[in-house]
Design an enzyme around this catalytic site. Structure first.
Site, PDB file in Angstrom:
ATOM      1  N   HIS A  11       0.819  -1.210   0.000  1.00  0.00           N
ATOM      2  CA  HIS A  11       0.000   0.000   0.000  1.00  0.00           C
ATOM      3  C   HIS A  11       0.860   1.271   0.000  1.00  0.00           C
ATOM      4  O   HIS A  11       2.043   1.246   0.369  1.00  0.00           O
ATOM      5  CB  HIS A  11      -0.925   0.017   1.215  1.00  0.00           C
ATOM      6  CG  HIS A  11      -0.176   0.026   2.528  1.00  0.00           C
ATOM      7  ND1 HIS A  11       0.379   1.171   3.065  1.00  0.00           N
ATOM      8  CD2 HIS A  11       0.122  -0.974   3.389  1.00  0.00           C
ATOM      9  CE1 HIS A  11       0.973   0.888   4.199  1.00  0.00           C
ATOM     10  NE2 HIS A  11       0.833  -0.410   4.424  1.00  0.00           N
ATOM     11  N   GLU A  84      -2.463  -6.996   7.597  1.00  0.00           N
ATOM     12  CA  GLU A  84      -1.123  -6.903   8.160  1.00  0.00           C
ATOM     13  C   GLU A  84      -0.993  -7.724   9.440  1.00  0.00           C
ATOM     14  O   GLU A  84      -1.984  -8.092  10.080  1.00  0.00           O
ATOM     15  CB  GLU A  84      -0.772  -5.435   8.425  1.00  0.00           C
ATOM     16  CG  GLU A  84       0.618  -5.182   9.012  1.00  0.00           C
ATOM     17  CD  GLU A  84       1.772  -5.726   8.170  1.00  0.00           C
ATOM     18  OE1 GLU A  84       1.852  -6.954   7.999  1.00  0.00           O
ATOM     19  OE2 GLU A  84       2.595  -4.923   7.702  1.00  0.00           O
TER      20      GLU A  84
END
Length: 220
Positions: A11, A84
């Protein structure tokens, strides 16, 4: 049977990345730099005509993935297995702040894929949940087999991308933590070679050719 291509895109930048704070399951949005990174990466990867984009459910990944979906027209799916690493009690803190309360723990975490922050996950656990997604797509996403040159793109995070890469490459555990160096908005590229029944990393930390941004601060 041709080799299938998997692109692992990190990202864009958040304010937590910029300040060096560990995010884990915290859910900040992209900042202005991160949105620009996502746009540039999307334009570059859209040229590869991806057959599918799968993103973490966290907003920083979804915003990055949406830019690619709009640029490429590819189907976009959300999967929590790309979330994550759960950093437990360390989330929202800098490594220096963690060092004050857990002396030496950050160094161990960066060296040992079986070590977890308090109430968090190990890199081995993160890699295993992401590998399960890869295996599922190899079995059920027929377009990947029919057009293997069109990549499947995972949009995720530094920790999960590192764990997934090490697991797919079948690295010995002592070598897992050597998989590092992925900037915000950059990607690794892996290929599965059927004849050899293994994954190979063919490109690491790739980014648009006109992108001169510095490496990101922070681990996750």
């Amino acid at each position: 049977m041709s080799a299938r291509t998997l692109v692992l895109l990190r990202h864009g930048q958040t304010d937590f990345n910029f300040s060096g704070r560990m995010q884990g399951h915290l859910d900040p949005e992209l900042n202005a730099t991160g949105r620009a990174q996502a746009a540039r990466s999307a334009q570059e990867l859209a040229k590869r005509d991806p057959s599918l984009i799968v993103t973490s459910d966290l907003v920083r990944a979804r915003q990055t993935a949406q830019a690619l979906a709009e640029a490429s027209g590819a189907e976009l799916r959300v999967d929590t297995r790309l979330r994550e690493t759960d950093l437990g009690q360390w989330e929202g803190r800098t490594p220096e702040e963690v060092e004050q309360t857990h002396p030496g723990a950050v160094a161990v975490w960066r060296a040992d894929p079986t070590f977890a922050p308090p109430d968090g996950e190990t890199r081995v656990q993160v890699g295993a949940r992401a590998v399960a997604l890869v295996d599922e797509l190899r079995e059920r996403f027929s377009a990947w087999e029919a057009e293997p040159e069109r990549p499947v793109v995972f949009v995720a995070h530094a920790g999960v991308i590192a764990g997934l890469t090490a697991a797919l490459l079948e690295l010995p555990l002592p070598e897992w933590m050597q998989v590092r160096g992925l900037d915000n908005g950059a990607w690794h590229e892996l290929r599965h070679v059927p004849a050899e029944r293994q994954w190979l990393r063919v490109a690491a930390n790739q980014s648009p050719s006109d992108d001169r941004r510095p490496s990101s601060v922070g681990d996750a």
